[in-house]
Design a protein around this motif. Structure first.
Motif, PDB file in Angstrom:
ATOM      1  N   TYR A  43      59.106  40.698  71.837  1.00  7.28           N
ATOM      2  CA  TYR A  43      59.680  40.899  71.122  1.00  7.28           C
ATOM      3  C   TYR A  43      60.925  40.133  70.772  1.00  7.28           C
ATOM      4  N   ASP A  44      61.681  39.296  70.606  1.00  8.34           N
ATOM      5  CA  ASP A  44      63.227  38.321  70.271  1.00  8.34           C
ATOM      6  C   ASP A  44      63.003  38.490  68.829  1.00  8.34           C
ATOM      7  N   PHE A  45      63.814  38.295  67.298  1.00  5.76           N
ATOM      8  CA  PHE A  45      63.121  37.957  66.342  1.00  5.76           C
ATOM      9  C   PHE A  45      64.793  36.621  66.346  1.00  5.76           C
ATOM     10  N   HIS A  46      65.725  36.766  66.641  1.00 10.08           N
ATOM     11  CA  HIS A  46      66.103  35.335  66.923  1.00 10.08           C
ATOM     12  C   HIS A  46      65.154  34.018  67.508  1.00 10.08           C
ATOM     13  N   LEU A  47      64.408  34.450  68.833  1.00  6.72           N
ATOM     14  CA  LEU A  47      63.643  32.875  69.133  1.00  6.72           C
ATOM     15  C   LEU A  47      62.455  32.862  68.871  1.00  6.72           C
ATOM     16  N   ILE A  48      62.475  33.963  68.055  1.00 13.91           N
ATOM     17  CA  ILE A  48      60.555  34.385  66.758  1.00 13.91           C
ATOM     18  C   ILE A  48      61.470  32.720  66.425  1.00 13.91           C
ATOM     19  N   PHE A  49      61.794  33.790  64.677  1.00 10.25           N
ATOM     20  CA  PHE A  49      62.208  32.604  63.886  1.00 10.25           C
ATOM     21  C   PHE A  49      63.650  31.831  63.874  1.00 10.25           C
ATOM     22  N   ASN A  50      63.972  31.413  64.549  1.00  7.77           N
ATOM     23  CA  ASN A  50      65.033  30.370  65.043  1.00  7.77           C
ATOM     24  C   ASN A  50      64.875  29.273  66.093  1.00  7.77           C
ATOM     25  N   GLU A  51      64.106  29.856  67.117  1.00  9.87           N
ATOM     26  CA  GLU A  51      63.358  28.693  67.439  1.00  9.87           C
ATOM     27  C   GLU A  51      61.898  28.665  67.738  1.00  9.87           C
ATOM     28  N   GLY A  52      61.126  29.326  66.712  1.00  7.56           N
ATOM     29  CA  GLY A  52      60.232  28.439  67.279  1.00  7.56           C
ATOM     30  C   GLY A  52      58.822  30.097  68.205  1.00  7.56           C
ATOM     31  N   LEU A  57      55.144  37.359  68.496  1.00  7.03           N
ATOM     32  CA  LEU A  57      54.970  38.204  67.801  1.00  7.03           C
ATOM     33  C   LEU A  57      54.023  38.549  68.107  1.00  7.03           C
ATOM     34  N   PHE A  58      53.129  38.412  69.271  1.00 10.60           N
ATOM     35  CA  PHE A  58      51.724  39.018  69.772  1.00 10.60           C
ATOM     36  C   PHE A  58      51.757  39.680  70.944  1.00 10.60           C
ATOM     37  N   SER A  59      52.078  38.631  71.438  1.00  7.50           N
ATOM     38  CA  SER A  59      52.432  38.784  73.248  1.00  7.50           C
ATOM     39  C   SER A  59      52.981  40.278  74.300  1.00  7.50           C
ATOM     40  N   SER A  60      53.830  40.323  73.001  1.00  3.55           N
ATOM     41  CA  SER A  60      54.459  42.304  73.200  1.00  3.55           C
ATOM     42  C   SER A  60      53.780  43.295  73.257  1.00  3.55           C
ATOM     43  N   PHE A  61      51.799  42.661  72.659  1.00  2.00           N
ATOM     44  CA  PHE A  61      51.653  44.012  72.291  1.00  2.00           C
ATOM     45  C   PHE A  61      50.178  43.876  73.094  1.00  2.00           C
TER      46      PHE A  61
END
Length: 101
Positions: A43-52, A57-61
């Motif tokens: 999970y990386d906030f920047h990569l999720i919300f800025n890089e799409g 969001l799911f793979s970290s689980f």
């Protein structure tokens, strides 16, 4: 007699728990075979919300580390607790259990 049947055990797992277990096992297998890099799962906030990269969001689980005794314990408790929840508190339907997860 008293032999253990893996297929019967696997099919006895409730559907959502089985999908989660299978996904976690396959993710670990792909990482162990160097087909998948574990660093693309975290999970990386920047990569999720800025890089799409929304899969994060799911793979970290799904990644519990490489095959080890620790991984076996994680899978044991994952199956045990998910099965109890899915057959107990969320027995009315899989959708509520999916939302809870």
């Amino acid at each position: 007699g008293g032999e253990f049947d893996v297929l019967s055990w696997y099919t006895s797992i409730p559907p959502v728990s089985r999908i989660y277990f299978t996904s976690a096992f396959l993710t670990t297998s792909f990482c162990a075979m160097d087909v998948l890099n574990p660093y693309v799962l975290y999970y990386d906030f920047h990569l999720i919300f800025n890089e799409g990269q929304v899969w994060r969001l799911f793979s970290s689980f799904l990644f519990f580390g490489l095959f080890s005794v620790d991984f076996v314990f994680h899978m044991y408790f994952l199956i045990r607790h998910c099965r109890q929840l899915e057959l107990g508190d969320f027995r009315s339907g899989p959708s509520a259990f999916v939302v809870m997860i």
